[in-house]
Design an enzyme around this catalytic site. Structure first.
Site, PDB file in Angstrom:
ATOM      1  CE  LYS A 179     -18.460 -18.574  -3.592  1.00  0.00           C
ATOM      2  NZ  LYS A 179     -17.190 -17.912  -4.294  1.00  0.00           N
ATOM      3  CB  THR A 236     -15.889 -20.616  -6.276  1.00  0.00           C
ATOM      4  OG1 THR A 236     -16.556 -19.695  -6.774  1.00  0.00           O
ATOM      5  CG2 THR A 236     -14.853 -21.073  -5.444  1.00  0.00           C
TER       6      THR A 236
END
Ligand code: NAD
Ligand code: G3P
Length: 314
Positions: A179, A236
């Site tokens: 990620k 994120t």
């Protein structure tokens, strides 16, 4: 049973603060010159509770459960020097990355250095500053030993940290590492002015890359759809609290970025590009982020490569 945290950066300190609500915590850092002030400059505005003992002496880490909150690229070196003294304990990796030297995740490095340890991974959507402020946060605790997973889940859950458990260590670890690479891409899209629609495309196609690589590493698909994968990806890619996202923004805008900042996705992108080549996988976004991070390609060039790929089924 008290716990110890190795790595007095933002995340290790935040975890220590949260865990201190349940009992004494020992926090080890290599630079603890700040400890008398009870405020770690890496986590400004947070006063450490009195029951956190800060030390730079590893001999004081005698606890059975130890959280390893070092950056992924530092973990291998640390374990080579100090792994023997930690063997046989419950070692919980909190790092989100793939080691560039070995192309392995943190749990594999820990298992190699500490063969008698019970190895676990703590990961998921969580900013250190949020945890330290007592904000509600949900994480994934992964351990191949189901009984140990349950015990660690209970030991490490706190009033503001709700832990879910899984035995899929590879899945949890891959989600957390990958990620960060996609967050750089999302930040780059925003930094270059490509807009929110482009960011949504990056998140979705990036998630497809995460699933592809994780499957090749024997991860379970449902783990990628959980907190450690999709959950952390969403956080994120959409928050300027993220260092990976801000680094991407700087890349996209052609701005400099403070090289002292921990940006796990930059090295991990290079590791992912190497894994893609080794495994014969098509991971175009991650591979381009590796090129951008190394300065081998420019943002406009990366966009054209992505837009001009052959059209295909979703
Ligand atoms: N900050 C967050 O919000 C957050 C949240 C979840 C996970 N993480 C993960 O936690 C890990 C650590 O990140 P952070 O935010 O605490 O980073 P940080 O930059 O705040 O701190 C890193 C710490 O590691 C120490 N360190 C580096 N190399 C070392 C070595 N060889 N030996 C001993 N100490 C060493 C540094 O001195 C520093 O104290 C990363 O993998 C990150 O992805 C961070
Ligand atoms: O600041 P980042 O980009 O390292 O992200 C921190 C955490 O991993 C978010 O879950």
């Amino acid at each position: 049973m008290s716990v110890a945290v190795i790595g007095a950066g933002a995340f290790g300190t935040a975890l220590a603060v949260s865990l201190a609500a349940k009992g004494p915590v020992t926090l080890w850092g290599r630079d603890t010159g700040w400890s008398e002030s009870r405020e770690n400059p890496r986590l400004p505005g947070v006063t450490l509770p009195a029951n956190i003992h800060v030390t730079s002496d590893l001999a004081q880490i005698t606890q059975q459960t130890v959280l390893l909150a070092l950056p992924a690229q530092s973990l291998g070196g640390f374990l080579a020097a100090e792994g023997a003294r930690l063997d046989g304990r419950n070692l919980v990796s909190c790092a989100k990355g793939i080691d560039l030297g070995t192309l392995e995740g943190p749990s594999v490095l820990i298992r190699a250095a500490c063969p008698a340890a019970i190895v676990a991974v703590l990961t998921g959507p969580s900013f250190a500053a949020d945890i330290a402020r007592g904000l509600p946060t949900a994480l994934t605790l992964a351990c191949a030993d189901a009984d140990a997973a349950k015990a660690l889940q209970h030991q490490l859950s706190t009033p503001n940290l709700r832990l879910y458990r899984t035995t899929d260590v590879a899945g949890a670890e891959m989600g957390g590492a990958l990620k960060n690479v996609i967050a750089i891409a999302a930040g780059a899209a925003i930094g270059a002015g490509y807009g929110d629609s482009a960011r949504a495309a990056v998140i979705t196609r990036g998630f497809a890359e995460m699933q592809r690589l994780a499957a090749a590493m024997q991860a379970q698909p449902e783990t990628l759809a959980g907190l450690s994968g999709l959950g952390d990806l969403v956080l994120t890619c959409t928050s300027e609290q993220s260092r990976n996202f801000r680094y991407g923004q700087a890349l996209g805008a052609g701005r400099d970025f403070d090289a002292r900042t921990t940006v796990e996705g930059a090295a991990t992108a290079r590791a992912v590009a190497a894994l893609a080549a080794r495994l014969g996988l098509d991971l175009p976004i991650s591979t381009l982020i590796a090129g951008l991070a190394e300065g081998r390609i420019a943002m406009e060039q990366a966009l054209q490569i992505l837009l001009n790929r052959p059209l295909k089924e979703e």
